[in-house]
Design an enzyme around this catalytic site. Structure first.
Site, PDB file in Angstrom:
ATOM      1  N   ILE A  28       0.836  -1.199   0.000  1.00 31.54           N
ATOM      2  CA  ILE A  28       0.000   0.000   0.000  1.00 31.54           C
ATOM      3  C   ILE A  28       0.872   1.250   0.000  1.00 31.54           C
ATOM      4  CG2 ILE A  28      -1.655   1.316   1.412  1.00 31.54           C
ATOM      5  CD1 ILE A  28      -2.865  -1.389   2.144  1.00 31.54           C
TER       6      ILE A  28
ATOM      7  N   HIS B   4       0.770   4.354   1.354  1.00 32.32           N
ATOM      8  CA  HIS B   4      -0.018   5.019   2.404  1.00 32.32           C
ATOM      9  C   HIS B   4      -0.150   6.514   2.144  1.00 32.32           C
ATOM     10  CE1 HIS B   4      -0.105   1.460   4.901  1.00 32.32           C
ATOM     11  NE2 HIS B   4       1.177   1.294   4.689  1.00 32.32           N
TER      12      HIS B   4
ATOM     13  N   ARG C  73       9.276  -6.610   9.310  1.00 36.72           N
ATOM     14  CA  ARG C  73       9.506  -5.157   9.282  1.00 36.72           C
ATOM     15  C   ARG C  73      10.832  -4.864   9.986  1.00 36.72           C
ATOM     16  NH1 ARG C  73       4.503  -6.369  11.342  1.00 36.72           N
ATOM     17  NH2 ARG C  73       2.640  -5.539  10.326  1.00 36.72           N
TER      18      ARG C  73
ATOM     19  N   GLU D 123      10.992   0.965   8.348  1.00 36.90           N
ATOM     20  CA  GLU D 123       9.827   0.056   8.350  1.00 36.90           C
ATOM     21  C   GLU D 123       8.653   0.783   7.689  1.00 36.90           C
ATOM     22  OE1 GLU D 123       8.368  -0.862  12.254  1.00 36.90           O
ATOM     23  OE2 GLU D 123       8.857   1.090  13.036  1.00 36.90           O
ATOM     24  N   SER D 124       7.455   0.234   7.783  1.00 42.30           N
ATOM     25  CA  SER D 124       6.296   0.842   7.137  1.00 42.30           C
ATOM     26  C   SER D 124       6.128   2.278   7.627  1.00 42.30           C
ATOM     27  CB  SER D 124       5.046   0.031   7.479  1.00 42.30           C
ATOM     28  OG  SER D 124       3.951   0.528   6.756  1.00 42.30           O
TER      29      SER D 124
ATOM     30  N   CYS E   6      -2.947 -20.840 -14.595  1.00 49.06           N
ATOM     31  CA  CYS E   6      -3.798 -20.018 -13.707  1.00 49.06           C
ATOM     32  C   CYS E   6      -3.638 -18.530 -14.050  1.00 49.06           C
ATOM     33  CB  CYS E   6      -3.418 -20.208 -12.251  1.00 49.06           C
ATOM     34  SG  CYS E   6      -3.453 -21.881 -11.650  1.00 49.06           S
TER      35      CYS E   6
HETATM   36  C1  LIG Z   1       4.420  -7.111   7.038  1.00 48.25           C
HETATM   37  C2  LIG Z   1       4.841  -5.830   6.395  1.00 48.25           C
HETATM   38  C3  LIG Z   1       3.883  -4.963   5.839  1.00 48.25           C
HETATM   39  C4  LIG Z   1       4.275  -3.763   5.270  1.00 48.25           C
HETATM   40  N1  LIG Z   1       3.362  -3.008   4.583  1.00 48.25           N
HETATM   41  C5  LIG Z   1       3.758  -1.873   3.973  1.00 48.25           C
HETATM   42  C6  LIG Z   1       2.855  -1.131   3.179  1.00 48.25           C
HETATM   43  O1  LIG Z   1       1.724  -1.538   2.915  1.00 48.25           O
HETATM   44  N2  LIG Z   1       3.273   0.064   2.692  1.00 48.25           N
HETATM   45  C7  LIG Z   1       4.520   0.550   2.936  1.00 48.25           C
HETATM   46  O2  LIG Z   1       4.813   1.662   2.531  1.00 48.25           O
HETATM   47  N3  LIG Z   1       5.431  -0.181   3.617  1.00 48.25           N
HETATM   48  C8  LIG Z   1       5.090  -1.385   4.119  1.00 48.25           C
HETATM   49  N4  LIG Z   1       5.987  -2.147   4.782  1.00 48.25           N
HETATM   50  C9  LIG Z   1       7.349  -1.647   4.936  1.00 48.25           C
HETATM   51  C10 LIG Z   1       8.185  -1.870   3.687  1.00 48.25           C
HETATM   52  O3  LIG Z   1       8.054  -3.185   3.208  1.00 48.25           O
HETATM   53  C11 LIG Z   1       9.638  -1.577   4.036  1.00 48.25           C
HETATM   54  O4  LIG Z   1       9.712  -0.344   4.687  1.00 48.25           O
HETATM   55  C12 LIG Z   1      10.497  -1.530   2.788  1.00 48.25           C
HETATM   56  O5  LIG Z   1      10.290  -2.667   1.995  1.00 48.25           O
HETATM   57  C13 LIG Z   1      11.948  -1.414   3.191  1.00 48.25           C
HETATM   58  O6  LIG Z   1      12.711  -1.479   2.033  1.00 48.25           O
HETATM   59  P1  LIG Z   1      14.280  -1.580   2.141  1.00 48.25           P
HETATM   60  O7  LIG Z   1      14.797  -1.531   0.762  1.00 48.25           O
HETATM   61  O8  LIG Z   1      14.767  -0.591   3.128  1.00 48.25           O
HETATM   62  O9  LIG Z   1      14.548  -2.994   2.825  1.00 48.25           O
HETATM   63  P2  LIG Z   1      14.630  -4.468   2.180  1.00 48.25           P
HETATM   64  O10 LIG Z   1      13.595  -4.693   1.170  1.00 48.25           O
HETATM   65  O11 LIG Z   1      14.691  -5.424   3.328  1.00 48.25           O
HETATM   66  O12 LIG Z   1      16.027  -4.463   1.422  1.00 48.25           O
HETATM   67  C14 LIG Z   1      17.249  -4.569   2.114  1.00 48.25           C
HETATM   68  C15 LIG Z   1      18.190  -5.389   1.263  1.00 48.25           C
HETATM   69  O13 LIG Z   1      19.472  -5.398   1.853  1.00 48.25           O
HETATM   70  C16 LIG Z   1      20.070  -6.629   1.581  1.00 48.25           C
HETATM   71  N5  LIG Z   1      21.162  -6.843   2.529  1.00 48.25           N
HETATM   72  C17 LIG Z   1      21.088  -6.985   3.862  1.00 48.25           C
HETATM   73  N6  LIG Z   1      22.308  -7.180   4.374  1.00 48.25           N
HETATM   74  C18 LIG Z   1      23.181  -7.142   3.346  1.00 48.25           C
HETATM   75  C19 LIG Z   1      24.595  -7.302   3.249  1.00 48.25           C
HETATM   76  N7  LIG Z   1      25.374  -7.561   4.323  1.00 48.25           N
HETATM   77  N8  LIG Z   1      25.173  -7.223   2.028  1.00 48.25           N
HETATM   78  C20 LIG Z   1      24.411  -6.994   0.905  1.00 48.25           C
HETATM   79  N9  LIG Z   1      23.075  -6.867   0.967  1.00 48.25           N
HETATM   80  C21 LIG Z   1      22.462  -6.936   2.165  1.00 48.25           C
HETATM   81  C22 LIG Z   1      18.931  -7.619   1.740  1.00 48.25           C
HETATM   82  O14 LIG Z   1      19.176  -8.845   1.079  1.00 48.25           O
HETATM   83  C23 LIG Z   1      17.772  -6.846   1.146  1.00 48.25           C
HETATM   84  O15 LIG Z   1      17.553  -7.171  -0.206  1.00 48.25           O
HETATM   85  C24 LIG Z   1       5.633  -3.377   5.316  1.00 48.25           C
HETATM   86  C25 LIG Z   1       6.591  -4.272   5.837  1.00 48.25           C
HETATM   87  C26 LIG Z   1       6.207  -5.495   6.319  1.00 48.25           C
HETATM   88  C27 LIG Z   1       7.252  -6.487   6.727  1.00 48.25           C
END
Ligand SMILES: Cc1cc2nc3c(=O)[nH]c(=O)nc-3n(C[C@H](O)[C@H](O)[C@H](O)COP(=O)(O)OP(=O)(O)OC[C@H]3O[C@@H](n4cnc5c(N)ncnc54)[C@H](O)[C@@H]3O)c2cc1C
Length: 494
Positions: free
Chosen positions: A50, A52, A314, A350-351, A416
């Site tokens: 979503i 938001h 999260r 996080e979200s 599907c």
């Molecule tokens: C249950 C749930 C519901 C959510 N719902 C929403 C929503 O509806 N709307 C919204 O806006 N947000 C939502 N969020 C939050 C959102 O998913 C996250 O805030 C967002 O995906 C974070 O993105 P990111 O790229 O920071 O982290 P990530 O997607 O976790 O990416 C981090 C990356 O770093 C890599 N990494 C880690 N350590 C290393 C290392 N040592 N070397 C190399 N690579 C590494 C990992 O493999 C990963 O690919 C939700 C989260 C959850 C879990």
């Protein structure tokens, strides 16, 4: 001799990929690394998808500012990168008279955060708009700027556009430690060797605490995963037309009932604080909690149509928000810390991290400019990432034209979801090549229907093996440790 980059981005989730794409707009070289076999395998792979509106984060927090600014950037982002995004709006539903005052609180937050298009609706008005909602609904906050998207499509498209504009992506490459020259970071050591750069950006999600600690930054900062579990419904049983949140609690936004951009109904998530950053299993107690929460909003839901369950984590941090007297709502970290030079540090995203991601990328650019980076836009920067054909979305006429040009689009591999061999081959040879079963699934939506991959898996293994020129024994579901096949069972003699 290793190449020296201007920017290394650690972590290819939505935040890292959009940052890499944004940096690729400027002169200078960009390297994006991830420890996994594909982009989008962390928190971005399992969430509610979503965008938001921004009425929920506590006013005056970085979270609130990033959410509202980020939300407004999605129309342009989706238009440039060609991924699905619909600004459907969402409802926060008050059940019973006792929950109604919560809507007033959210409305106050919405005003303070500068969220446009929010209104409080009466119970009968909500029932008129959503026929399956509980008869006990006493009202709802309607936020017209809320949206739904496909996080895989967003992340892959951003990474591809970064590559189109000169960025390099190295997968299966895990950051281990920094290479320092005094107090300046000059590179990183990984399991694939050393890479040098002027700046390193920490986008490691659940592991962002490890990365910043390796730089000697914020030793007190800790990520604790907050697990959220989900039920997925078959598209054939569409129960609702809208995004329905309950009123939020201190644990988070609560268990919602939503329609996804692909037309499935999704229930979840709960919010369970755990210690294991790799534990994405679902639990009986968690699923029971979700079922009860979802039935409170839509009593007619039936488990008969559930086709899948999943869980995501999260990356909940412990950086306090700066609002006096409030300690439950932890804020994002987006900073250039003073302790080391050459480091942009992100943590606790996080979200609403998905919704905020375009604004977070802009914030990183602004911080770099403040730190003296010139950041000149490249003359040949191309913001457009073209979409690839999706057979199930095409008219019969267009399908025929496509099949006439390339007969592999006439062979349906996933019945599907109506995904063809041509689409799979295109993903294997795309700018970010899909080299695992899940990578194909994330991009094409194959295997997500009623049979959950029962029919297509052997065919996809065959196609991957042929196109990558490797033995079928080498093909994996999601990278290291997830092979499908272990040995040949019989030899066919010619
Ligand atoms: C249950 C749930 C519901 C959510 N719902 C929403 C929503 O509806 N709307 C919204 O806006 N947000 C939502 N969020 C939050 C959102 O998913 C996250 O805030 C967002 O995906 C974070 O993105 P990111 O790229 O920071 O982290 P990530 O997607 O976790 O990416 C981090 C990356 O770093 C890599 N990494 C880690 N350590 C290393 C290392 N040592 N070397 C190399 N690579 C590494 C990992 O493999 C990963 O690919 C939700 C989260 C959850 C879990």
């Amino acid at each position: 001799m290793q190449r020296k980059y201007d920017y290394i981005v650690i972590g290819a989730g939505v935040v890292g990929c959009i940052i890499a794409r944004t940096l690729s707009r400027y002169e200078g070289s960009v390297l994006l690394i991830d420890k996994e076999a594909d982009v989008c395998m962390g928190s971005t792979a399992a969430n509610t998808a979503i965008v938001h509106a921004g009425y929920d984060p506590l006013p005056n927090t970085l979270k609130a500012r990033m959410n509202v600014k980020g939300n407004a950037m999605w129309d342009t982002l989706a238009g440039e990168l060609n991924f699905p995004f619909e600004r459907r709006g969402d409802f926060v539903v008050a059940v019973g008279d006792e929950e109604f005052p919560e809507l007033e609180t959210l409305m106050t937050f919405a005003k303070k955060n500068g969220v446009p298009g929010c209104h409080i609706l009466s119970g009968p008005e909500v029932r008129r708009r959503e026929k399956n909602i509980t008869p006990d609904v006493s009202g709802a906050l309607w936020a017209s700027t809320g949206g739904i998207t496909d996080p895989f499509a967003v992340t892959v498209a951003a990474a591809e556009n970064a590559v189109m504009n000169g960025a390099e992506v190295k997968l299966n490459t895990a950051f281990e430690e920094f290479i320092m020259d005094g107090d300046r970071i000059i590179g990183i050591k990984t399991n694939q060797g050393e890479f040098f750069s002027r700046w390193v950006v920490n986008c490691a999600g659940l592991y962002s605490d490890f990365v910043m600690h390796q730089a000697g930054v914020r030793p007190e900062f800790k990520i604790r995963p907050r697990k959220g579990e989900y039920f997925v419904f078959d598209r054939a049983d569409v129960q609702i037309d809208n995004v329905l949140f309950p009123v939020p609690t201190e644990k988070g936004k609560g268990i919602l009932v939503t329609t996804t951009i692909h037309g499935n109904t999704l229930l979840g998530p709960n919010a369970d604080i755990i210690d294991d950053k790799e534990n994405t299993s679902t639990t009986t107690s968690g699923m029971d909690e979700i079922w009860a929460g979802a039935k409170k909003l839509v009593p007619s839901l039936s488990k008969k149509y559930v086709i899948g369950t999943f869980a995501g984590l999260r990356p909940m941090g412990n950086a306090p928000c700066k609002t006096p007297g409030v300690d439950y709502n932890k804020d994002y970290i987006i900073e250039i810390p003073e302790e080391v030079r050459g480091f942009v540090n992100l943590g606790g995203i996080e979200s609403p991290g998905l919704a905020s991601s375009p604004a977070i990328a802009q914030e990183v650019v602004d911080l770099l400019k403040d730190a003296g980076e010139e950041l000149k836009v490249k003359k040949d920067w191309d913001p457009i990432r073209p979409a690839r054909p999706r057979f199930r979305e095409m008219s019969q006429k267009d399908r025929k034209l496509l099949v006439d040009m390339d007969p592999s689009y006439g062979r349906v591999i996933c019945r599907c979801e109506n995904v063809t061999e041509g689409e799979i081959i295109a993903e294997i040879h795309a700018p970010i090549p899909a080299t695992t079963y899940d990578a194909i699934k994330r991009r094409t939506w194959l295997g997500t229907g009623r049979c959950q991959g029962g029919f297509d898996t052997p065919r996809v293994v065959e196609i991957l093996s042929r196109e990558l020129g490797v033995s079928p024994l080498e093909i994996t579901k999601r990278g290291k440790g997830s092979k499908f096949l272990f040995r040949p069972t019989k030899k066919v003699e010619n």
